[in-house]
Design a protein around this motif. Structure first.
Motif, short mmCIF file in Angstrom:
data_model
loop_
_atom_site.label_atom_id
_atom_site.label_comp_id
_atom_site.label_asym_id
_atom_site.label_seq_id
_atom_site.Cartn_x
_atom_site.Cartn_y
_atom_site.Cartn_z
N VAL A 146 -18.95 6.91 28.80
CA VAL A 146 -19.36 6.62 30.17
C VAL A 146 -18.19 6.80 31.13
CG1 VAL A 146 -20.20 4.83 31.74
CG2 VAL A 146 -21.23 5.07 29.48
N ASN A 147 -17.00 6.35 30.73
CA ASN A 147 -15.81 6.56 31.55
C ASN A 147 -15.64 8.04 31.87
OD1 ASN A 147 -13.86 4.12 29.66
ND2 ASN A 147 -15.30 3.78 31.30
N GLU A 148 -15.85 8.88 30.86
CA GLU A 148 -15.69 10.33 31.05
C GLU A 148 -16.80 10.90 31.92
OE1 GLU A 148 -13.18 13.69 30.13
OE2 GLU A 148 -12.96 11.53 29.87
N LEU A 149 -18.00 10.39 31.75
CA LEU A 149 -19.14 10.91 32.53
C LEU A 149 -19.01 10.57 34.01
CD1 LEU A 149 -22.24 10.26 30.23
CD2 LEU A 149 -21.15 12.45 30.78
N SER A 150 -18.36 9.45 34.33
CA SER A 150 -18.17 9.12 35.74
C SER A 150 -17.27 10.15 36.41
CB SER A 150 -17.59 7.71 35.90
OG SER A 150 -16.26 7.65 35.44
N ARG A 151 -16.30 10.63 35.66
CA ARG A 151 -15.42 11.69 36.16
C ARG A 151 -16.16 13.03 36.21
NH1 ARG A 151 -10.63 14.44 32.72
NH2 ARG A 151 -9.94 15.95 34.27
N TYR A 152 -16.98 13.27 35.19
CA TYR A 152 -17.73 14.52 35.12
C TYR A 152 -18.74 14.63 36.27
CZ TYR A 152 -20.71 18.23 33.24
OH TYR A 152 -21.44 19.39 33.08
N ALA A 153 -19.30 13.51 36.69
CA ALA A 153 -20.26 13.53 37.80
C ALA A 153 -19.63 14.11 39.06
CB ALA A 153 -20.78 12.10 38.07
N VAL A 154 -18.38 13.76 39.30
CA VAL A 154 -17.66 14.27 40.47
C VAL A 154 -17.39 15.76 40.32
CG1 VAL A 154 -15.54 14.12 41.83
CG2 VAL A 154 -16.59 12.03 40.90
N GLU A 163 -27.47 18.48 40.53
CA GLU A 163 -28.46 17.65 39.86
C GLU A 163 -27.84 16.79 38.76
OE1 GLU A 163 -31.34 20.54 38.58
OE2 GLU A 163 -32.57 20.17 40.36
N GLU A 164 -26.69 17.22 38.24
CA GLU A 164 -26.08 16.51 37.11
C GLU A 164 -25.77 15.04 37.43
OE1 GLU A 164 -25.40 15.87 33.43
OE2 GLU A 164 -25.86 17.91 34.05
N PRO A 165 -25.21 14.73 38.60
CA PRO A 165 -24.96 13.30 38.89
C PRO A 165 -26.21 12.45 38.83
CG PRO A 165 -23.77 14.69 40.44
CD PRO A 165 -24.69 15.60 39.66
N MET A 166 -27.36 12.99 39.21
CA MET A 166 -28.62 12.25 39.12
C MET A 166 -28.96 11.94 37.67
SD MET A 166 -29.68 11.94 42.28
CE MET A 166 -31.43 11.60 42.14
N VAL A 172 -26.56 6.50 32.51
CA VAL A 172 -25.57 5.42 32.48
C VAL A 172 -26.22 4.08 32.84
CG1 VAL A 172 -23.48 4.52 33.58
CG2 VAL A 172 -23.60 6.92 32.88
N LYS A 173 -27.17 4.09 33.76
CA LYS A 173 -27.87 2.84 34.09
C LYS A 173 -28.59 2.28 32.88
CE LYS A 173 -28.59 3.60 39.04
NZ LYS A 173 -29.57 3.97 40.10
N ASP A 174 -29.16 3.18 32.08
CA ASP A 174 -29.87 2.76 30.87
C ASP A 174 -28.88 2.14 29.87
OD1 ASP A 174 -32.28 2.63 29.22
OD2 ASP A 174 -31.29 4.12 27.98
N ILE A 175 -27.72 2.77 29.71
CA ILE A 175 -26.70 2.24 28.81
C ILE A 175 -26.20 0.89 29.31
CG2 ILE A 175 -24.35 2.60 27.92
CD1 ILE A 175 -24.92 5.57 27.86
N PHE A 176 -25.94 0.81 30.60
CA PHE A 176 -25.45 -0.44 31.18
C PHE A 176 -26.45 -1.57 30.95
CE2 PHE A 176 -24.98 -3.46 34.69
CZ PHE A 176 -23.62 -3.77 34.60
N SER A 177 -27.72 -1.26 31.13
CA SER A 177 -28.78 -2.26 30.92
C SER A 177 -28.76 -2.74 29.47
CB SER A 177 -30.13 -1.66 31.27
OG SER A 177 -31.18 -2.56 30.98
N GLY A 178 -28.56 -1.82 28.55
CA GLY A 178 -28.50 -2.18 27.15
C GLY A 178 -27.32 -3.08 26.84
N PHE A 179 -26.17 -2.77 27.42
CA PHE A 179 -24.97 -3.58 27.19
C PHE A 179 -25.15 -5.00 27.72
CE2 PHE A 179 -22.55 0.11 25.93
CZ PHE A 179 -21.48 -0.41 25.21
N THR A 180 -25.86 -5.16 28.83
CA THR A 180 -26.04 -6.50 29.40
C THR A 180 -26.85 -7.40 28.47
OG1 THR A 180 -28.05 -5.83 30.61
CG2 THR A 180 -25.93 -5.66 31.77
N LYS A 202 -19.10 4.36 40.90
CA LYS A 202 -18.55 5.67 41.23
C LYS A 202 -19.62 6.74 41.16
CE LYS A 202 -14.86 8.85 39.74
NZ LYS A 202 -13.74 9.02 38.78
N ILE A 203 -20.45 6.67 40.12
CA ILE A 203 -21.51 7.66 39.95
C ILE A 203 -22.54 7.53 41.08
CG2 ILE A 203 -23.43 8.38 38.46
CD1 ILE A 203 -21.65 7.36 36.08
N GLU A 204 -22.89 6.31 41.42
CA GLU A 204 -23.87 6.09 42.49
C GLU A 204 -23.36 6.60 43.83
OE1 GLU A 204 -24.53 1.91 42.12
OE2 GLU A 204 -26.27 2.14 40.80
N GLU A 205 -22.06 6.49 44.05
CA GLU A 205 -21.47 7.02 45.28
C GLU A 205 -21.60 8.54 45.34
OE1 GLU A 205 -17.53 5.49 45.16
OE2 GLU A 205 -18.06 3.55 46.05
#
Length: 222
Positions: A146-154, A163-166, A172-180, A202-205
């Motif tokens: 996920v850390n890498e994907l946030s950079r890749y989105a930019v 379209e990739e950031p979407m 990532v939201k799905d993964i974050f939900s799972g971690f919670t 960062k991705i949402e921005e």
């Protein structure tokens, strides 16, 4: 102290040193491969989407060759001693999981499961008391992805892939939900989980900026 006791203790120490040296040798080779893998995957940030399959294919032979090192380590560890020695290679294992998970997302847009991650190492059932993939190491690998994907989105936007950031955001939201929903008792893992909040922000921005600039292709009316 009885000389026989001392002799026995020395024998045990020598056995431990022998195991340690053999593990170090394999971990050293594994770390070399890990550096190559990370180096190749670092190119995703400058690779157009149409060239991505070729890049991912080029890294897989090195990735799957890590199975040789896993097998060698499993052959060295005495029965029921996995947890005694695991810290010697856990960082390398987490990076391999990161790489496999990143490839899985970039190729299929899906999350690499724990069993599939274990397959990356060619882990066998008979190794369960000597070499396995702990859940915590798997989760560390996902966080690194996920850390890498946030950079890749930019960088995807820089390459014209708006379209990739979407897609990354939804993933990532799905993964974050799972971690919670996980009961994270490990302090290091909990702290690293907190970093996901910043990655998601960062991705949402990026998504907001792309949407604001109307860079996404218009969907045809149904």
């Amino acid at each position: 102290m009885d000389p026989l006791v001392v002799e026995n203790l020395n024998t045990l120490l020598e056995q431990d040193m022998g195991v340690s040296e053999k593990i170090k040798e394999q971990v050293k080779e594994l770390d070399k491969k890990v550096r190559i893998i990370v180096g190749i995957l670092g190119k995703i940030h400058s690779t157009p989407s149409n060239s991505m399959p070729e890049l991912l294919t080029s890294v897989e032979p090195v990735l799957f060759s890590c199975r040789d090192n896993a097998s060698a380590i499993a052959g060295v560890i005495p029965p029921d001693q996995f947890w005694r020695w695991k810290d010697m290679w856990s960082n390398s294992m987490r990076t391999v999981v990161f790489a496999a998970a990143l490839i899985e997302y970039l190729r299929k847009g899906s999350l690499l499961s724990l069993p599939r991650a274990a397959e990356t190492f060619g882990i066998q059932e008979e190794w369960k008391d000597r070499f396995l993939l702990p859940v915590e190491d798997y989760l560390h690998g996902l966080i690194a992805m996920v850390n890498e994907l946030s950079r890749y989105a930019v960088n995807a936007v820089t390459l014209g892939n708006f379209e990739e950031p979407m897609r990354i955001s939804t993933f990532v939201k799905d993964i974050f939900s799972g971690f919670t929903m996980l009961n994270l008792k490990n302090d290091l893992l909990r702290r690293r989980f907190d970093s996901l909040k910043y990655d998601l922000k960062k991705i949402e921005e990026v998504v907001y900026d792309v949407s604001l600039r109307k860079l996404l292709p218009l969907k045809p009316l149904e």
